[in-house]
Design an enzyme around this catalytic site. Structure first.
Site, mmCIF file in Angstrom:
data_model
loop_
_atom_site.group_PDB
_atom_site.id
_atom_site.type_symbol
_atom_site.label_atom_id
_atom_site.label_comp_id
_atom_site.label_asym_id
_atom_site.label_seq_id
_atom_site.Cartn_x
_atom_site.Cartn_y
_atom_site.Cartn_z
ATOM 1 N N ASN A 208 80.186 -7.293 43.814
ATOM 2 C CA ASN A 208 80.906 -8.557 43.703
ATOM 3 C C ASN A 208 79.999 -9.768 43.999
ATOM 4 O OD1 ASN A 208 83.026 -10.299 43.459
ATOM 5 N ND2 ASN A 208 84.205 -9.486 45.193
ATOM 6 N N HIS B 184 97.974 -3.837 48.803
ATOM 7 C CA HIS B 184 97.830 -5.092 49.565
ATOM 8 C C HIS B 184 99.104 -5.923 49.505
ATOM 9 C CE1 HIS B 184 93.166 -5.347 48.947
ATOM 10 N NE2 HIS B 184 93.545 -4.213 49.457
ATOM 11 N N TYR C 245 93.087 -15.740 51.856
ATOM 12 C CA TYR C 245 92.041 -14.812 52.306
ATOM 13 C C TYR C 245 91.456 -15.399 53.595
ATOM 14 C CZ TYR C 245 87.828 -11.894 51.976
ATOM 15 O OH TYR C 245 86.831 -10.999 52.217
ATOM 16 N N ASP D 234 93.220 -6.247 57.675
ATOM 17 C CA ASP D 234 91.778 -6.506 57.506
ATOM 18 C C ASP D 234 91.403 -7.823 58.194
ATOM 19 O OD1 ASP D 234 89.174 -6.679 56.670
ATOM 20 O OD2 ASP D 234 89.610 -6.403 54.528
ATOM 21 N N HIS E 100 88.371 -9.014 58.041
ATOM 22 C CA HIS E 100 87.338 -9.595 57.171
ATOM 23 C C HIS E 100 86.126 -10.099 57.970
ATOM 24 C CE1 HIS E 100 89.851 -9.243 53.654
ATOM 25 N NE2 HIS E 100 90.751 -10.077 54.091
ATOM 26 N N GLU F 154 90.789 -3.221 60.206
ATOM 27 C CA GLU F 154 89.574 -3.125 59.386
ATOM 28 C C GLU F 154 88.583 -4.248 59.685
ATOM 29 O OE1 GLU F 154 90.537 -2.989 55.242
ATOM 30 O OE2 GLU F 154 88.540 -3.647 54.636
ATOM 31 N N HIS G 288 86.814 1.837 50.287
ATOM 32 C CA HIS G 288 87.074 0.506 49.725
ATOM 33 C C HIS G 288 87.459 0.673 48.250
ATOM 34 C CE1 HIS G 288 86.564 -3.720 48.897
ATOM 35 N NE2 HIS G 288 85.661 -3.465 47.973
#
Ligand code: MG
Length: 397
Positions: free
Chosen positions: A37, A121, A152, A203, A205, A229, A305
């Site tokens: 990505n 999600h 996000y 998550d 992140h 996570e 993932h």
């Protein structure tokens, strides 16, 4: 059998994917994926460079080719090179499966389970929206659901600032305090409405310091997470020690890891419960399988993932491994079967039903690329998000 051509394809049916197609003198070809990505063109260059070392070799000698490419690079590992190596490795497994007339999971030892448990999600700007989203996933059969609130980065993202120049991403402004306050409240409300039985994960992140992550993991204990996570930054894995010692909340990490060397200390120190690698970022099925074997005696389970940045070929490769490993945990799932553009370029994505995905039953990896369709959707420049703190400094998390 000899390798005669190595084709690299970068296509954007909605987002960018990097695919390699390895041709042989006997007409059989293999496809593999190495999408990274935000760095797709760098991987494509690395595959092109490595392709000169592949021509004339027997594609059936997978382990030897893996060792040759890994050591020939001299620099060893790194996300770009390991994604390139993964694409090649998966294409070689595809060829081997086609020669044998068997799906790759059969070559790896055969099924250890009837299906691959997946998680989706759920998102919402408010708790009401999030609960609605969770219930939508439950009605689709999901047994494990990741829950995130807001953009996000969650409630810690205060606002987005416009890009400096057109075609570059906006900047998210992050403050850890609202994130730390709101996340336990989110779980409190979710458990009050949904009960304790549904499996929920979350998550972070990599946005917190070890101390902040330990504080959060401790407060989330009573809500019985499936896992928390990426609580800390991946470069300094020792930060996990503090989080581990502070709480019994199960921890998952490894989405940014590229080799077994990065995973091993987490297993040996028993800092995590789930390993988040995916074959297309760790050098393919050959290395991913070794990582699973290393994890098993430490009772670390797989949680590969599998967000939308992993395309249908990488997703199918993951399923072939997830269905055979004894220490399976869960698979992050993106349903490509309802996406017309993706299905046009990648016939035919893996199927999902009632919470479980299945590796394709066709010989090899079981997902192909339609090169003509891929050419209709060329690469589009894309970046990962930028994050700054409220004082304007880059968020070094
Ligand atoms: Mg993640």
């Amino acid at each position: 059998m000899k390798i005669t051509e190595v084709r690299t394809i970068v296509t954007c049916p909605g987002r960018n994917y990097v695919v390699v197609k390895i041709m042989t003198d006997e007409g059989i070809y293999g496809v593999g994926e190495g999408t990274l990505n935000g760095s797709e063109l760098a991987v494509a260059q690395a595959i092109d460079h490595a392709s000169h070392l592949l021509l004339g070799r027997d594609p059936q000698r997978i382990e030897e080719i893996w060792q040759l490419l890994y050591h020939w690079s001299y620099w060893r590992s790194g996300p770009v090179y390991m994604a390139a190596l993964a694409a090649i490795d998966i294409a070689l497994w595809d060829i081997k499966g086609k020669i044998a007339g068997l799906p790759v999971y059969q070559l790896l030892g055969g099924r250890a389970r009837e299906g691959v448990l997946c998680y989706g999600h759920a998102n919402g700007r408010t708790i009401a929206e999030l609960i609605e989203s969770v219930q939508r996933f439950q009605s689709q059969g999901y047994k494990v659901i990741r829950v995130q609130m807001g953009p996000y980065g969650g409630p810690g993202i205060l606002r987005h600032e416009p890009p400096l120049t057109p075609g570059t991403p906006p900047t998210a402004i992050f403050d850890p305090t609202p994130y730390l306050i709101e996340t336990p409240r989110m779980f409190e409300q979710l458990r009050a409405r949904l009960g304790m039985a549904v499996e929920l994960c979350h998550d972070v992140h990599e946005q917190l310091t070890p101390q902040q992550a330990a504080w959060l993991a401790k407060r989330l204990e009573d809500y019985r997470l499936f896992f928390l996570e990426d609580p800390v930054r991946p470069e300094f894995k020792e930060g996990l020690r503090l989080v581990r010692e502070a709480s019994t909340t199960p921890l998952a990490m490894g989405e940014l890891f590229t080799s077994r060397a990065e995973c091993l200390p987490l297993f040996q120190n028993q800092w995590i419960d789930f390993i988040r690698i995916t074959p297309i970022h760790v050098g393919g099925l050959t290395e991913a399988r070794k990582i699973c074997v290393l994890a098993e005696p430490y009772q670390v389970r797989t949680a590969f993932h599998g967000a939308a940045d992993i395309g249908p070929i990488g997703q199918a490769a993951a399923l072939h491994l997830q269905v055979i490993v004894p220490n399976f945990g869960v698979q992050e799932w993106t349903d490509f079967t309802q996406n017309a553009l993706i299905c046009e370029v990648f016939p035919t994505p893996a199927e999902f039903r009632d919470g479980y995905a299945q590796p394709p039953e066709r010989p090899g990896i079981g997902v192909d690329i339609n090169e003509e369709a891929a050419r209709r959707y060329p690469y589009q420049r894309a970046f990962m998000p930028l994050v700054r703190l409220t004082d304007g400094s880059v968020h070094v998390y």
